[in-house]
Motif scaffolding. Sequence first.
Motif, PDB file in Angstrom:
ATOM      1  N   GLY A 154      51.655  22.579  49.556  1.00 48.47           N
ATOM      2  CA  GLY A 154      52.363  22.411  48.107  1.00 48.47           C
ATOM      3  C   GLY A 154      53.455  21.070  48.160  1.00 48.47           C
ATOM      4  O   GLY A 154      53.429  20.533  46.997  1.00 48.47           O
ATOM      5  N   CYS A 155      54.363  21.303  49.303  1.00 50.26           N
ATOM      6  CA  CYS A 155      55.245  20.140  49.140  1.00 50.26           C
ATOM      7  C   CYS A 155      54.593  18.803  49.046  1.00 50.26           C
ATOM      8  O   CYS A 155      55.221  17.944  48.806  1.00 50.26           O
ATOM      9  CB  CYS A 155      56.101  20.079  50.376  1.00 50.26           C
ATOM     10  N   PHE A 156      53.457  18.714  49.776  1.00 48.20           N
ATOM     11  CA  PHE A 156      52.722  17.500  49.906  1.00 48.20           C
ATOM     12  C   PHE A 156      52.121  17.208  48.605  1.00 48.20           C
ATOM     13  O   PHE A 156      52.222  16.018  48.190  1.00 48.20           O
ATOM     14  CB  PHE A 156      51.597  17.381  50.884  1.00 48.20           C
ATOM     15  N   PHE A 157      51.683  18.044  47.772  1.00 46.36           N
ATOM     16  CA  PHE A 157      51.224  17.945  46.559  1.00 46.36           C
ATOM     17  C   PHE A 157      52.564  17.142  45.532  1.00 46.36           C
ATOM     18  O   PHE A 157      52.320  16.267  44.744  1.00 46.36           O
ATOM     19  CB  PHE A 157      50.901  19.132  45.701  1.00 46.36           C
ATOM     20  N   ILE A 158      53.631  17.837  45.649  1.00 50.72           N
ATOM     21  CA  ILE A 158      54.736  17.561  45.020  1.00 50.72           C
ATOM     22  C   ILE A 158      55.284  16.173  45.085  1.00 50.72           C
ATOM     23  O   ILE A 158      55.968  15.316  44.505  1.00 50.72           O
ATOM     24  CB  ILE A 158      56.047  18.303  45.116  1.00 50.72           C
ATOM     25  N   ALA A 159      54.690  15.554  46.180  1.00 57.86           N
ATOM     26  CA  ALA A 159      55.098  14.289  46.601  1.00 57.86           C
ATOM     27  C   ALA A 159      54.620  12.932  45.704  1.00 57.86           C
ATOM     28  O   ALA A 159      55.129  11.875  45.679  1.00 57.86           O
ATOM     29  CB  ALA A 159      54.601  13.701  48.209  1.00 57.86           C
ATOM     30  N   GLU A 160      53.602  13.557  45.263  1.00 59.24           N
ATOM     31  CA  GLU A 160      52.966  12.665  43.953  1.00 59.24           C
ATOM     32  C   GLU A 160      53.904  12.646  42.662  1.00 59.24           C
ATOM     33  O   GLU A 160      53.513  11.831  41.903  1.00 59.24           O
ATOM     34  CB  GLU A 160      51.597  13.232  43.684  1.00 59.24           C
ATOM     35  N   PHE A 161      55.069  13.274  42.603  1.00 61.92           N
ATOM     36  CA  PHE A 161      55.778  13.062  41.470  1.00 61.92           C
ATOM     37  C   PHE A 161      56.117  11.745  41.022  1.00 61.92           C
ATOM     38  O   PHE A 161      56.193  11.243  39.931  1.00 61.92           O
ATOM     39  CB  PHE A 161      56.972  13.767  41.610  1.00 61.92           C
ATOM     40  N   ASP A 201      61.477  -7.947  33.944  1.00 63.10           N
ATOM     41  CA  ASP A 201      62.839  -7.972  33.767  1.00 63.10           C
ATOM     42  C   ASP A 201      63.095  -7.493  32.427  1.00 63.10           C
ATOM     43  O   ASP A 201      64.324  -7.456  32.166  1.00 63.10           O
ATOM     44  CB  ASP A 201      63.572  -9.177  34.051  1.00 63.10           C
ATOM     45  N   THR A 202      62.582  -6.486  31.803  1.00 66.15           N
ATOM     46  CA  THR A 202      62.736  -5.860  30.662  1.00 66.15           C
ATOM     47  C   THR A 202      63.754  -4.538  30.895  1.00 66.15           C
ATOM     48  O   THR A 202      63.587  -3.985  32.033  1.00 66.15           O
ATOM     49  CB  THR A 202      61.535  -5.419  29.683  1.00 66.15           C
ATOM     50  N   ARG A 203      64.418  -4.172  29.749  1.00 63.94           N
ATOM     51  CA  ARG A 203      65.539  -2.911  30.134  1.00 63.94           C
ATOM     52  C   ARG A 203      64.507  -1.760  30.556  1.00 63.94           C
ATOM     53  O   ARG A 203      65.010  -1.124  31.736  1.00 63.94           O
ATOM     54  CB  ARG A 203      66.138  -2.804  28.796  1.00 63.94           C
ATOM     55  N   LEU A 204      63.104  -1.591  30.122  1.00 65.95           N
ATOM     56  CA  LEU A 204      62.695  -0.337  30.373  1.00 65.95           C
ATOM     57  C   LEU A 204      62.052  -0.591  31.859  1.00 65.95           C
ATOM     58  O   LEU A 204      61.923   0.487  32.575  1.00 65.95           O
ATOM     59  CB  LEU A 204      61.614  -0.281  29.403  1.00 65.95           C
ATOM     60  N   HIS A 205      61.649  -1.666  32.257  1.00 72.17           N
ATOM     61  CA  HIS A 205      61.197  -1.832  33.393  1.00 72.17           C
ATOM     62  C   HIS A 205      62.135  -1.819  34.556  1.00 72.17           C
ATOM     63  O   HIS A 205      62.076  -0.958  35.674  1.00 72.17           O
ATOM     64  CB  HIS A 205      60.648  -3.263  33.649  1.00 72.17           C
ATOM     65  N   ARG A 206      63.320  -2.051  34.410  1.00 73.39           N
ATOM     66  CA  ARG A 206      64.437  -1.829  35.416  1.00 73.39           C
ATOM     67  C   ARG A 206      64.886  -0.308  35.266  1.00 73.39           C
ATOM     68  O   ARG A 206      65.216   0.145  36.493  1.00 73.39           O
ATOM     69  CB  ARG A 206      65.906  -2.662  34.825  1.00 73.39           C
ATOM     70  N   VAL A 207      64.962   0.287  34.300  1.00 71.66           N
ATOM     71  CA  VAL A 207      65.010   1.744  34.221  1.00 71.66           C
ATOM     72  C   VAL A 207      64.065   2.460  35.194  1.00 71.66           C
ATOM     73  O   VAL A 207      64.272   3.354  35.866  1.00 71.66           O
ATOM     74  CB  VAL A 207      65.398   2.232  32.892  1.00 71.66           C
ATOM     75  N   ASN A 208      62.766   2.009  34.731  1.00 71.71           N
ATOM     76  CA  ASN A 208      61.595   2.666  35.424  1.00 71.71           C
ATOM     77  C   ASN A 208      61.781   2.237  37.157  1.00 71.71           C
ATOM     78  O   ASN A 208      61.315   3.169  37.660  1.00 71.71           O
ATOM     79  CB  ASN A 208      60.201   2.211  34.832  1.00 71.71           C
ATOM     80  N   GLY A 209      61.963   1.119  37.320  1.00 72.42           N
ATOM     81  CA  GLY A 209      62.339   0.878  38.801  1.00 72.42           C
ATOM     82  C   GLY A 209      63.224   1.704  39.521  1.00 72.42           C
ATOM     83  O   GLY A 209      63.127   2.139  40.663  1.00 72.42           O
ATOM     84  N   VAL A 210      64.295   2.102  38.720  1.00 74.86           N
ATOM     85  CA  VAL A 210      65.407   2.751  39.276  1.00 74.86           C
ATOM     86  C   VAL A 210      64.837   4.283  39.615  1.00 74.86           C
ATOM     87  O   VAL A 210      65.099   4.762  40.496  1.00 74.86           O
ATOM     88  CB  VAL A 210      66.642   2.993  38.511  1.00 74.86           C
ATOM     89  N   VAL A 211      64.037   4.735  38.854  1.00 78.76           N
ATOM     90  CA  VAL A 211      63.368   6.212  38.696  1.00 78.76           C
ATOM     91  C   VAL A 211      62.306   6.060  39.499  1.00 78.76           C
ATOM     92  O   VAL A 211      62.354   7.011  40.542  1.00 78.76           O
ATOM     93  CB  VAL A 211      62.805   6.461  37.329  1.00 78.76           C
ATOM     94  N   VAL A 212      61.620   5.144  39.866  1.00 76.38           N
ATOM     95  CA  VAL A 212      60.548   4.806  40.939  1.00 76.38           C
ATOM     96  C   VAL A 212      61.280   5.055  42.402  1.00 76.38           C
ATOM     97  O   VAL A 212      60.875   5.902  43.198  1.00 76.38           O
ATOM     98  CB  VAL A 212      59.921   3.582  40.984  1.00 76.38           C
ATOM     99  N   LEU A 213      62.581   4.141  42.621  1.00 78.71           N
ATOM    100  CA  LEU A 213      63.131   4.218  44.145  1.00 78.71           C
ATOM    101  C   LEU A 213      63.768   5.784  44.123  1.00 78.71           C
ATOM    102  O   LEU A 213      63.286   6.183  45.429  1.00 78.71           O
ATOM    103  CB  LEU A 213      64.133   3.229  44.024  1.00 78.71           C
ATOM    104  N   LEU A 214      64.249   6.412  43.008  1.00 78.45           N
ATOM    105  CA  LEU A 214      64.993   7.743  43.490  1.00 78.45           C
ATOM    106  C   LEU A 214      63.699   8.891  43.616  1.00 78.45           C
ATOM    107  O   LEU A 214      63.640   9.493  44.432  1.00 78.45           O
ATOM    108  CB  LEU A 214      65.897   8.046  42.122  1.00 78.45           C
ATOM    109  N   SER A 215      62.695   8.608  42.732  1.00 77.99           N
ATOM    110  CA  SER A 215      61.520   9.846  42.889  1.00 77.99           C
ATOM    111  C   SER A 215      60.944   9.612  44.260  1.00 77.99           C
ATOM    112  O   SER A 215      60.366  10.763  44.897  1.00 77.99           O
ATOM    113  CB  SER A 215      60.720   9.655  41.588  1.00 77.99           C
ATOM    114  N   PHE A 216      60.602   8.292  44.524  1.00 70.87           N
ATOM    115  CA  PHE A 216      59.965   8.072  45.756  1.00 70.87           C
ATOM    116  C   PHE A 216      60.848   8.592  47.033  1.00 70.87           C
ATOM    117  O   PHE A 216      60.178   9.056  47.821  1.00 70.87           O
ATOM    118  CB  PHE A 216      59.637   6.501  45.911  1.00 70.87           C
TER     119      PHE A 216
END
Length: 286
Positions: A154-161, A201-216
């Motif tokens: 189950g933990c490995f499944f959550i890695a897909e978040f 370099d749009t604001r949405l892309h930058r925000v999404n980039g931060v979320v990618v790093l944190l979630s990953f």
Amino acid sequence: MLPALLCGAVVFPGLFQGFRRLLRSTFTHWSDADVVCVSERLVSSVHACLATAAGVAVVTACKDVMTDSHWLVNGFASFGAPYMAHDIYAMYLSHYYTQKVKGHSAALGGHSLRMARAFFAKDRMLVIHHLVLLLFFLPVTLFFRRGLGDFFIGCFFIAEFSTPFVSMGKILIQVNYVIYFIYIFKCVSSSSSSPQLGLDDTRLHRVNGVVVLLSFFVCRILVFPFMYWSYGRQFGIPLHRVPFHLPPHCNVGNLAVLAPQVYWLLLLLKKAYRLYRRGRGRPKTS
């Protein structure tokens, strides 16, 4: 297992074809490369969301990390297996149409062994990742665990978040490129100067980039010490002693899964740093 396998074999290719038709009819100016790329990312996001939901259900239900079982583990592993095989095909198709748009498909011989080799050279890590999950992780999950460790699966499944956010970044870049070239065409048609746009370099892309790093980082890196901590908590073992209480093949397997995650995290950090440097170097406009 067989019904779930057959269901996955219908759902994921069906979603891919459905997204292709929808995008082609909605965005008539998109090329086949745009349509296939975004469709592949959307299907990947759907699979990731389902995997995360299944993982959360399993982890929260399994109080004993070793012996508690949940039907979703084998069920979703079987259901998701066709996705891995289909996603390799979808990534190849995306590569093929991208080369076709660039005018390279004829040089690579269209759909040929040369095209397949070029695709593998470009996306080697992802292809190997999918094949390992399909040919190793799936049989181990279904046949060789003796009903133990559903919590950890189950933990490995959550890695897909983190996957939907990674896909969103790719989609944003893809969509921005389409907008950019339409804008270029309009400027050329009207004899105006070409625009200088930061496509990623749009604001949405930058925000999404931060979320990618944190979630990953949380779901693909910290998940490993979390699993070791959960095992140690149940059996009264300090975290730093847990690896010495596990069979060697468990530690080796975890390291094998962790290694590519660290590699991809470093790539994400390098990209984020390049975008940060680019943003610092761009002159401010009033």
